[in-house]
Each structure stands twice: as structure tokens, then as C-alpha cells.
Design a protein around this motif. Structure first.
Motif, PDB file in Angstrom:
ATOM      1  N   PRO A  17      -3.200  -7.207  -6.593  1.00 59.97           N
ATOM      2  CA  PRO A  17      -4.365  -7.641  -5.814  1.00 59.97           C
ATOM      3  C   PRO A  17      -4.299  -6.981  -4.441  1.00 59.97           C
ATOM      4  O   PRO A  17      -3.246  -6.983  -3.795  1.00 59.97           O
ATOM      5  N   ILE A  18      -5.397  -6.431  -4.018  1.00 57.00           N
ATOM      6  CA  ILE A  18      -5.343  -5.631  -2.792  1.00 57.00           C
ATOM      7  C   ILE A  18      -4.928  -6.468  -1.578  1.00 57.00           C
ATOM      8  O   ILE A  18      -4.242  -5.983  -0.684  1.00 57.00           O
ATOM      9  N   ALA A  19      -5.305  -7.754  -1.575  1.00 60.22           N
ATOM     10  CA  ALA A  19      -4.931  -8.624  -0.454  1.00 60.22           C
ATOM     11  C   ALA A  19      -3.443  -8.946  -0.446  1.00 60.22           C
ATOM     12  O   ALA A  19      -2.908  -9.405   0.567  1.00 60.22           O
ATOM     13  N   ALA A  24      -6.813  -6.423   7.101  1.00 60.75           N
ATOM     14  CA  ALA A  24      -6.101  -5.358   7.803  1.00 60.75           C
ATOM     15  C   ALA A  24      -5.622  -4.312   6.807  1.00 60.75           C
ATOM     16  O   ALA A  24      -5.395  -4.602   5.626  1.00 60.75           O
ATOM     17  N   ASN A  25      -5.498  -3.083   7.268  1.00 61.77           N
ATOM     18  CA  ASN A  25      -5.022  -1.966   6.459  1.00 61.77           C
ATOM     19  C   ASN A  25      -3.497  -2.001   6.402  1.00 61.77           C
ATOM     20  O   ASN A  25      -2.839  -1.790   7.418  1.00 61.77           O
ATOM     21  N   PRO A  26      -2.893  -2.264   5.247  1.00 58.62           N
ATOM     22  CA  PRO A  26      -1.438  -2.368   5.184  1.00 58.62           C
ATOM     23  C   PRO A  26      -0.722  -1.054   5.460  1.00 58.62           C
ATOM     24  O   PRO A  26       0.431  -1.066   5.914  1.00 58.62           O
ATOM     25  N   VAL A  27      -1.373   0.080   5.207  1.00 57.13           N
ATOM     26  CA  VAL A  27      -0.730   1.368   5.495  1.00 57.13           C
ATOM     27  C   VAL A  27      -0.604   1.554   7.003  1.00 57.13           C
ATOM     28  O   VAL A  27       0.455   1.937   7.520  1.00 57.13           O
ATOM     29  N   THR A  28      -1.676   1.263   7.726  1.00 56.21           N
ATOM     30  CA  THR A  28      -1.628   1.360   9.192  1.00 56.21           C
ATOM     31  C   THR A  28      -0.644   0.355   9.771  1.00 56.21           C
ATOM     32  O   THR A  28       0.145   0.690  10.665  1.00 56.21           O
ATOM     33  N   ALA A  29      -0.683  -0.865   9.244  1.00 52.60           N
ATOM     34  CA  ALA A  29       0.214  -1.918   9.761  1.00 52.60           C
ATOM     35  C   ALA A  29       1.678  -1.589   9.518  1.00 52.60           C
ATOM     36  O   ALA A  29       2.549  -2.016  10.274  1.00 52.60           O
ATOM     37  N   SER A  30       1.962  -0.813   8.486  1.00 51.37           N
ATOM     38  CA  SER A  30       3.359  -0.480   8.174  1.00 51.37           C
ATOM     39  C   SER A  30       3.969   0.518   9.151  1.00 51.37           C
ATOM     40  O   SER A  30       5.187   0.647   9.213  1.00 51.37           O
ATOM     41  N   MET A  84      -7.723   1.947   1.667  1.00 52.21           N
ATOM     42  CA  MET A  84      -7.500   0.631   2.270  1.00 52.21           C
ATOM     43  C   MET A  84      -8.473   0.382   3.418  1.00 52.21           C
ATOM     44  O   MET A  84      -8.997  -0.734   3.583  1.00 52.21           O
ATOM     45  N   ALA A  85      -8.736   1.396   4.220  1.00 55.49           N
ATOM     46  CA  ALA A  85      -9.668   1.249   5.339  1.00 55.49           C
ATOM     47  C   ALA A  85     -11.070   0.927   4.833  1.00 55.49           C
ATOM     48  O   ALA A  85     -11.789   0.113   5.431  1.00 55.49           O
ATOM     49  N   PHE A  86     -11.469   1.561   3.736  1.00 56.73           N
ATOM     50  CA  PHE A  86     -12.758   1.246   3.125  1.00 56.73           C
ATOM     51  C   PHE A  86     -12.786  -0.214   2.682  1.00 56.73           C
ATOM     52  O   PHE A  86     -13.814  -0.898   2.815  1.00 56.73           O
ATOM     53  N   SER A  87     -11.671  -0.702   2.155  1.00 60.83           N
ATOM     54  CA  SER A  87     -11.597  -2.093   1.710  1.00 60.83           C
ATOM     55  C   SER A  87     -11.710  -3.057   2.878  1.00 60.83           C
ATOM     56  O   SER A  87     -12.282  -4.139   2.750  1.00 60.83           O
ATOM     57  N   VAL A  88     -11.164  -2.654   4.040  1.00 56.63           N
ATOM     58  CA  VAL A  88     -11.328  -3.471   5.246  1.00 56.63           C
ATOM     59  C   VAL A  88     -12.797  -3.517   5.635  1.00 56.63           C
ATOM     60  O   VAL A  88     -13.360  -4.588   5.909  1.00 56.63           O
ATOM     61  N   ASP A  89     -13.440  -2.341   5.633  1.00 56.17           N
ATOM     62  CA  ASP A  89     -14.856  -2.277   5.993  1.00 56.17           C
ATOM     63  C   ASP A  89     -15.730  -3.069   5.016  1.00 56.17           C
ATOM     64  O   ASP A  89     -16.786  -3.585   5.396  1.00 56.17           O
ATOM     65  N   LEU A  94     -19.311  -8.310  -7.073  1.00 54.11           N
ATOM     66  CA  LEU A  94     -19.794  -9.648  -7.366  1.00 54.11           C
ATOM     67  C   LEU A  94     -19.067 -10.663  -6.501  1.00 54.11           C
ATOM     68  O   LEU A  94     -17.943 -10.416  -6.064  1.00 54.11           O
ATOM     69  N   PRO A  95     -19.661 -11.818  -6.225  1.00 59.64           N
ATOM     70  CA  PRO A  95     -19.001 -12.802  -5.378  1.00 59.64           C
ATOM     71  C   PRO A  95     -17.597 -13.142  -5.838  1.00 59.64           C
ATOM     72  O   PRO A  95     -16.686 -13.277  -5.030  1.00 59.64           O
ATOM     73  N   ALA A  96     -17.390 -13.241  -7.143  1.00 59.86           N
ATOM     74  CA  ALA A  96     -16.065 -13.603  -7.628  1.00 59.86           C
ATOM     75  C   ALA A  96     -15.046 -12.507  -7.346  1.00 59.86           C
ATOM     76  O   ALA A  96     -13.849 -12.760  -7.282  1.00 59.86           O
ATOM     77  N   GLN A  97     -15.536 -11.250  -7.181  1.00 59.86           N
ATOM     78  CA  GLN A  97     -14.633 -10.142  -6.937  1.00 59.86           C
ATOM     79  C   GLN A  97     -14.205 -10.041  -5.475  1.00 59.86           C
ATOM     80  O   GLN A  97     -13.270  -9.328  -5.161  1.00 59.86           O
ATOM     81  N   THR A  98     -14.901 -10.660  -4.572  1.00 62.30           N
ATOM     82  CA  THR A  98     -14.598 -10.510  -3.160  1.00 62.30           C
ATOM     83  C   THR A  98     -13.509 -11.467  -2.699  1.00 62.30           C
ATOM     84  O   THR A  98     -13.205 -11.534  -1.529  1.00 62.30           O
ATOM     85  N   GLU A  99     -12.939 -12.206  -3.636  1.00 60.82           N
ATOM     86  CA  GLU A  99     -11.845 -13.088  -3.276  1.00 60.82           C
ATOM     87  C   GLU A  99     -10.539 -12.310  -3.291  1.00 60.82           C
ATOM     88  O   GLU A  99     -10.492 -11.117  -3.566  1.00 60.82           O
ATOM     89  N   SER A 100      -9.436 -13.032  -3.061  1.00 66.90           N
ATOM     90  CA  SER A 100      -8.158 -12.378  -2.848  1.00 66.90           C
ATOM     91  C   SER A 100      -7.596 -11.709  -4.087  1.00 66.90           C
ATOM     92  O   SER A 100      -6.630 -10.973  -3.991  1.00 66.90           O
ATOM     93  N   HIS A 101      -8.179 -11.967  -5.282  1.00 69.41           N
ATOM     94  CA  HIS A 101      -7.602 -11.404  -6.493  1.00 69.41           C
ATOM     95  C   HIS A 101      -8.205 -10.045  -6.864  1.00 69.41           C
ATOM     96  O   HIS A 101      -7.942  -9.543  -7.958  1.00 69.41           O
ATOM     97  N   VAL A 102      -9.001  -9.419  -6.013  1.00 68.66           N
ATOM     98  CA  VAL A 102      -9.536  -8.088  -6.304  1.00 68.66           C
ATOM     99  C   VAL A 102      -8.373  -7.103  -6.419  1.00 68.66           C
ATOM    100  O   VAL A 102      -7.558  -6.984  -5.522  1.00 68.66           O
ATOM    101  N   MET A 103      -8.313  -6.410  -7.541  1.00 67.51           N
ATOM    102  CA  MET A 103      -7.204  -5.489  -7.786  1.00 67.51           C
ATOM    103  C   MET A 103      -7.447  -4.150  -7.082  1.00 67.51           C
ATOM    104  O   MET A 103      -8.586  -3.765  -6.811  1.00 67.51           O
ATOM    105  N   LEU A 104      -6.365  -3.445  -6.808  1.00 69.91           N
ATOM    106  CA  LEU A 104      -6.474  -2.145  -6.157  1.00 69.91           C
ATOM    107  C   LEU A 104      -7.319  -1.190  -6.988  1.00 69.91           C
ATOM    108  O   LEU A 104      -8.105  -0.409  -6.443  1.00 69.91           O
ATOM    109  N   SER A 105      -7.191  -1.240  -8.312  1.00 71.78           N
ATOM    110  CA  SER A 105      -7.972  -0.345  -9.167  1.00 71.78           C
ATOM    111  C   SER A 105      -9.467  -0.586  -9.002  1.00 71.78           C
ATOM    112  O   SER A 105     -10.270   0.360  -9.006  1.00 71.78           O
TER     113      SER A 105
END
Length: 429
Positions: free
Chosen positions: A141-143, A195-201, A184-189, A88-99
Motif C-alpha cells: 500500500p503506497i501509504a 508526504a513523499n517517502p523518497v524525499t523524506a528518506s 510518489m510526488a504525483f501520489s502526493v499531488d 474511485l472513493p474506495a481507492q483513495t484510502e490507505s490501501h491503494v497499492m503502489l501498482s
């Protein structure tokens, strides 16, 4: 007080299931009174992980039914399938949780075209990685997940703060992080993060190489003398007539692997019609994922493997002659979380220990794949033919053109020496 939902263990098979009653107001929409779904494992902690995913799927199904989203009726095993639910639009903001991101990643797996078993296994494995992060670091939050969090997570996997938690080996840590990286890569797509934090690390670089450096005394395969010791041992030969589970599969699968370099699961999942005769009366073993309970590792794994004359002389065809098509060569093997061949591996390891050829770091069944490649080199089987037989991709685009000539493979396989005669399984001429 309401009971907490738990996996249901079948009293006969021991396999765990999700069983959930369909609410009365949704039965006319879903078309069922109960959802029943196999979790494909007999191991309780694996069942719990799979149960969480299946339960979440059923909850989404109920929600979608209430919202009037299209439902596919009469899916096998009593599971109706909802169309993928977009964020949903409200979910695509920065507060989307990893779960939440994990839930949508799991939902996307069904689009891969893999078999239901493989997709479910993939969902369980990758969910376990993300859920371990949530357990150790919290459902963030995933972001907000930064490379520093990934480093802290990896450190806690290898050296847990909680003394009651078993530390992971570096190789297991790398695998778990790679699966988390896929989420994380799926979340980027999906546009949830930039950016993928695992790759960036660059955590994998800090953990070192995923594979140990090859040594000159590499012992991942068996030597010829070790093969003779294994197959000449009375305990091994007794398994030819073994009954029950795994029964004679512990006799035949190692033998076939030694003569073909086949993977354990490729051989354990064979159907009667997969052992068949081709041109010039040569016999072949077909490796293909043409049924829901069969899988292959890569595209190049789909192949025909020539049957060495020794296997025919040993009675390989007695496993299939007179049997109904559509039945499995080793019907006593049951597919669980580690596939059909897991129990064969568990039974084969004690044989190697009894024979004195067990080596730490050597996979007792997969070692035959290494052994076959070595024997092929020693006895003049060309690399291209060896690759055709074992299903190894060469990496050259030209090799994807044309077909692998079966007559050539049937001829080259006969260059292998007679292990059966050396081990006393067949009389020497």
C-alpha cells in the motif's frame, strides 16, 4: 490452458508490438477488431516493460467501453484512447497499492503535451523504476511505504541479496530512485499520501553527489590533436560513402557535432528542410520538435545553428539538395528505444578505440559538445553566442527577451579553426 500474452516481434523491422483482439461485444463501440501498438524497441526486455503498460491501457480501454465512458475513435496505430479514469472513493484510502498509483501516474503522462514517442518512453522508464521496487519490496500500500523501505530498496540495488541479480552503479541507483520519487510526488499531488517517502528518506544525500567533482585534468571533451587523429584516420574517411545502416551518418554526425556542439539526437533526427538558407546567404541547421518523431531536451534547445564554411566545402548540402521536403537527412536511421542516434554512438565508439583516443568515462559522441565549448572559448567566441549555438540556457531572465541575431552567429562561427584542413579532409590553402 490459456497462453500468456507476449509482445509481438515484427518479422521485417524487428520492432515489438502489442497486438490484442478486441472482444466481439466491444467492436461496435471501439470501432476496431484489433488493437495494434508499437512498443518502439527491438530489445526484448524493454519490450516486456512497455508491453505491460500497453496491455494495461488496453484493458482499461475495454473496461471503459463496457461502462459507457467516451472513446476516441480511429486513433493512429489502432489504439483508441479512453478519457482518464479517476480513482474511485474506495481507492483513495490507505490501501491503494503502489501498482495502482503507478497506473494512474502513467495515465497522467498523456496530459504533458509531449510527443507520443517521448510520453511512451517516459512511461516505460518511470514504470521500470516503480516495478523494480515492487519486485524487490513487494506491491505495498503506497501509504505504508516508509523511508526505511526506501533505504532497504536502495541497499538492495547496490548490493543485491540475490547473487544472480546484477548490482547497479550508484549513478544508476540515483536515477532509478529519482524516477520512483516522481511517481510518489504525483501520489502526493493526487491526495493518496501526505508526504513523499523518497524525499523524506534523504537517500540522495546518503548516496553522495550525483556528479563527480570536476578535476583540473577533465577529459570529457577531445583535445585538438585527438580531433585531428580521429578525422584524418582512413577508417573514418571511408565512412563518407558507407551504405546501409548507419551508413554515412557515422561520417557526418560526428563532423557536424564537432563544428556545432549539437547533441547526437538533434542531428540524427533532422529533416531535409531543417538545413536551410537565411539572410545574407548564410546556411543554418534548425533544431525544433515540429514533428511527432522529433524531440528537444529543453526549451532553449529549439534554435538555429550556423553552418561553418568547412561543412559546406565538405559537401553537407549534397545530403539535402534534390531531396523531397518531408524526408529525413539520414533516412537509414530508425528510431528505437535509444532514439535515432543510438546506432551511430555504437558505431562511433570502435572508431575512437581504433584511433587510440577512447577514454573511459568519456561519451564518444557527447564529447564533441564539450570540445566545441572549449574551442569557442579558445578562439574568442563570446559565451552568449556559444550558448545560443549549443542551446544552453544562461539562467538570466533578460536572455529570454528578444531574439538571437543569426548574422552574429554566422559571423562568430567562422572564428573556429579549420579542423577539416588540419585532418586532410580539405586542401590547405
Amino acid at each position: 490452458m490459456a497462453l500468456i500474452a507476449q509482445p509481438f516481434r515484427h518479422p521485417d523491422s524487428g520492432i515489438y508490438y502489442l497486438r490484442r483482439r478486441v472482444p466481439d461485444d466491444l467492436r461496435h463501440i471501439i470501432g476496431k477488431t484489433e488493437i495494434r501498438r508499437s512498443l518502439n524497441t527491438r530489445i526484448h526486455h524493454q519490450a516486456k516493460a512497455a508491453f505491460a503498460i500497453a496491455y494495461a491501457d488496453s484493458e482499461r480501454l475495454f473496461n471503459d467501453a463496457r461502462q459507457g465512458i467516451c472513446i476516441e475513435h480511429h486513433k493512429p496505430e489502432g489504439v483508441a484512447k479512453a478519457l482518464p479514469t479517476p480513482l474511485l472513493p474506495a481507492q483513495t484510502e490507505s490501501h491503494v497499492m503502489l501498482s495502482a498509483a503507478l497506473a494512474h501516474y502513467v495515465q497522467s503522462i498523456s496530459m504533458s503535451g509531449r510527443s507520443e514517442y517521448v510520453s511512451r518512453r517516459h512511461a516505460v522508464d518511470y514504470s521500470r523504476a516503480a516495478n523494480r521496487f515492487i519486485t524487490d519490496m513487494g506491491d505495498m500500500p503506497i501509504a505504508a511505504i516508509q523511508p526505511s523501505h526506501i533505504h532497504a530498496f536502495a541497499a538492495n540495488l547496490i548490493q543485491p541479496v540475490n547473487a544472480d541479480v546484477k548490482p547497479l552503479a550508484t549513478s544508476s541507483t540515483r536515477l532509478l530512485l529519482a524516477r520512483l520519487s516522481s511517481v510518489m510526488a504525483f501520489s502526493v499531488d493526487s491526495g493518496l499520501i501526505e508526504a513523499n517517502p523518497v524525499t523524506a528518506s534523504r537517500i540522495h544525500k546518503r548516496l553522495g553527489s550525483g556528479k563527480p567533482k570536476r578535476r583540473l585534468d577533465d577529459n570529457r571533451g577531445y583535445t585538438w590533436s585527438e580531433l585531428v587523429t580521429l578525422f584524418s584516420h582512413a577508417e573514418f574517411q571511408r565512412l563518407r560513402t558507407a551504405k546501409g545502416r548507419p551508413g554515412n551518418a557515422v561520417f557526418w554526425i560526428p563532423l557536424i557535432a564537432a563544428y556545432t556542439g549539437g547533441r547526437r539526437e538533434e542531428l540524427a533526427q533532422l529533416y531535409v528542410e531543417d538545413i536551410h538558407q537565411h539572410e545574407r546567404n548564410s546556411w543554418f541547421i534548425r533544431v525544433i520538435d515540429d514533428r511527432p518523431d522529433k524531440s528537444v531536451k529543453t526549451d532553449s534547445s529549439r534554435r538555429e545553428i550556423p553552418v561553418h564554411p568547412d561543412l559546406l566545402a565538405l559537401g553537407l548540402l549534397t545530403l539535402v539538395q534534390g531531396r523531397e521536403p518531408g524526408t529525413r537527412v539520414f533516412p537509414q536511421l530508425v528510431k528505437v528505444s535509444d532514439g535515432f542516434a543510438g546506432i551511430v554512438s555504437k558505431s562511433w565508439r570502435p572508431i575512437t578505440q581504433l584511433c587510440g583516443v577512447y577514454q573511459p568515462g568519456r561519451n564518444p559522441l557527447h564529447a564533441f559538445r564539450h570540445t566545441f565549448k572549449t574551442l569557442a572559448r579558445e578562439h574568442g567566441i563570446p559565451k552568449e553566442v556559444s550558448d545560443w549555438i549549443t542551446g544552453h540556457a544562461s539562467g538570466h531572465i533578460g536572455d529570454s527577451y528578444g531574439i538571437n541575431p543569426l548574422s552574429r552567429m554566422a559571423s562568430e562561427i567562422q572564428k573556429l579553426p579549420s579542423l577539416a584542413k588540419a585532418a586532410g579532409l580539405l586542401p590547405c590553402e
